[in-house]
Design a protein around this motif. Structure first.
Motif, PDB file in Angstrom:
ATOM      1  N   GLU A 205      12.015  36.852  55.017  1.00 29.15           N
ATOM      2  CA  GLU A 205      10.841  36.865  55.873  1.00 29.15           C
ATOM      3  C   GLU A 205       9.942  35.699  55.468  1.00 29.15           C
ATOM      4  OE1 GLU A 205       9.999  41.425  57.104  1.00 29.15           O
ATOM      5  OE2 GLU A 205       9.283  40.826  55.127  1.00 29.15           O
ATOM      6  N   LEU A 206       9.469  34.969  56.454  1.00 33.17           N
ATOM      7  CA  LEU A 206       8.575  33.851  56.199  1.00 33.17           C
ATOM      8  C   LEU A 206       7.388  33.980  57.140  1.00 33.17           C
ATOM      9  CD1 LEU A 206       7.968  31.110  54.843  1.00 33.17           C
ATOM     10  CD2 LEU A 206       9.249  30.047  56.704  1.00 33.17           C
ATOM     11  N   GLN A 207       6.217  33.872  56.559  1.00 34.32           N
ATOM     12  CA  GLN A 207       5.006  33.948  57.359  1.00 34.32           C
ATOM     13  C   GLN A 207       4.059  32.856  56.882  1.00 34.32           C
ATOM     14  OE1 GLN A 207       3.249  37.811  58.165  1.00 34.32           O
ATOM     15  NE2 GLN A 207       1.261  36.986  57.594  1.00 34.32           N
ATOM     16  N   ILE A 208       3.492  32.141  57.823  1.00 33.36           N
ATOM     17  CA  ILE A 208       2.493  31.116  57.508  1.00 33.36           C
ATOM     18  C   ILE A 208       1.158  31.628  58.021  1.00 33.36           C
ATOM     19  CG2 ILE A 208       1.750  28.744  57.879  1.00 33.36           C
ATOM     20  CD1 ILE A 208       4.700  28.001  58.228  1.00 33.36           C
ATOM     21  N   SER A 209       0.192  31.686  57.105  1.00 34.83           N
ATOM     22  CA  SER A 209      -1.143  32.206  57.437  1.00 34.83           C
ATOM     23  C   SER A 209      -2.181  31.116  57.211  1.00 34.83           C
ATOM     24  CB  SER A 209      -1.481  33.400  56.554  1.00 34.83           C
ATOM     25  OG  SER A 209      -0.531  34.415  56.724  1.00 34.83           O
TER      26      SER A 209
END
Length: 182
Positions: free
Chosen positions: A3-7
């Protein structure tokens, strides 16, 4: 599972109404399920068991092997949906299977592959198997179809099954020959 998330760390001084302004806002997200074992192919779930105990009082009790398949979506996980049981009460067949006897493996796998392909052709052939994920029931059936009937369409294969079942099954049996065991 990847899982990859950019915030957003901090708001920018951007004038656009579309620019994120809240710290921690999700800018982008991607999730992938990755199977590493066997290059992504599922292992075939097999159990050697005493059918007199497992299937007592059922017709399967007297069968040398039994394919248990929870029918449903072609996109279901193969290893969680399909299981082959080999009856240890048939000691000669069970031993031959365990020892990798070529003819025994070919007969059993030919039956398994035939059951699953025929079921797909009879009821689910509207599903596009090429869209099924690696490790799914549909992906495995697609591989078996490609091995047994190279270059044939689903329609051609269904016609062969209905009009020449002997040739249909012979193609499947030939495709399940794994070669001589060592």
């Amino acid at each position: 599972l990847l899982e990859l998330q950019i915030s957003l760390l901090a708001p920018l001084n951007a004038e656009s109404k579309l620019s994120p302004k809240v710290r921690g806002a999700r800018l982008w997200q991607k999730r992938l399920d990755i199977l590493i074992e066997d290059g992504g192919d599922s292992r075939f779930p097999i159990e050697a068991v005493n059918f007199n105990e497992l299937f007592k009082g059922k017709l399967q009790q007297y069968s040398p092997w039994y394919l248990h398949w929870q029918r449903g979506s072609m996109r279901s996980d193969f290893s969680g949906t399909v299981r082959l049981y080999v009856n240890t009460e048939f000691s000669e067949i069970s031993e031959r299977f365990t020892n990798g006897d070529r003819a025994t493996l070919q007969a059993i796998m030919g039956d398994v592959v035939s059951q699953m392909i025929e079921s797909y052709l009879d009821e689910d052939s509207s599903d596009d198997l090429s869209e099924c994920d690696v490790g799914s029931v549909g992906s495995q059936i697609r591989k078996w179809l490609d091995l047994a009937f190279p270059g044939k369409t689903i329609g051609n294969i269904a016609t062969l099954k209905n009009h020449n079942p002997g040739e249909f099954r012979a193609c499947i049996l030939a495709s399940t020959d794994i070669g001589a065991s060592e």
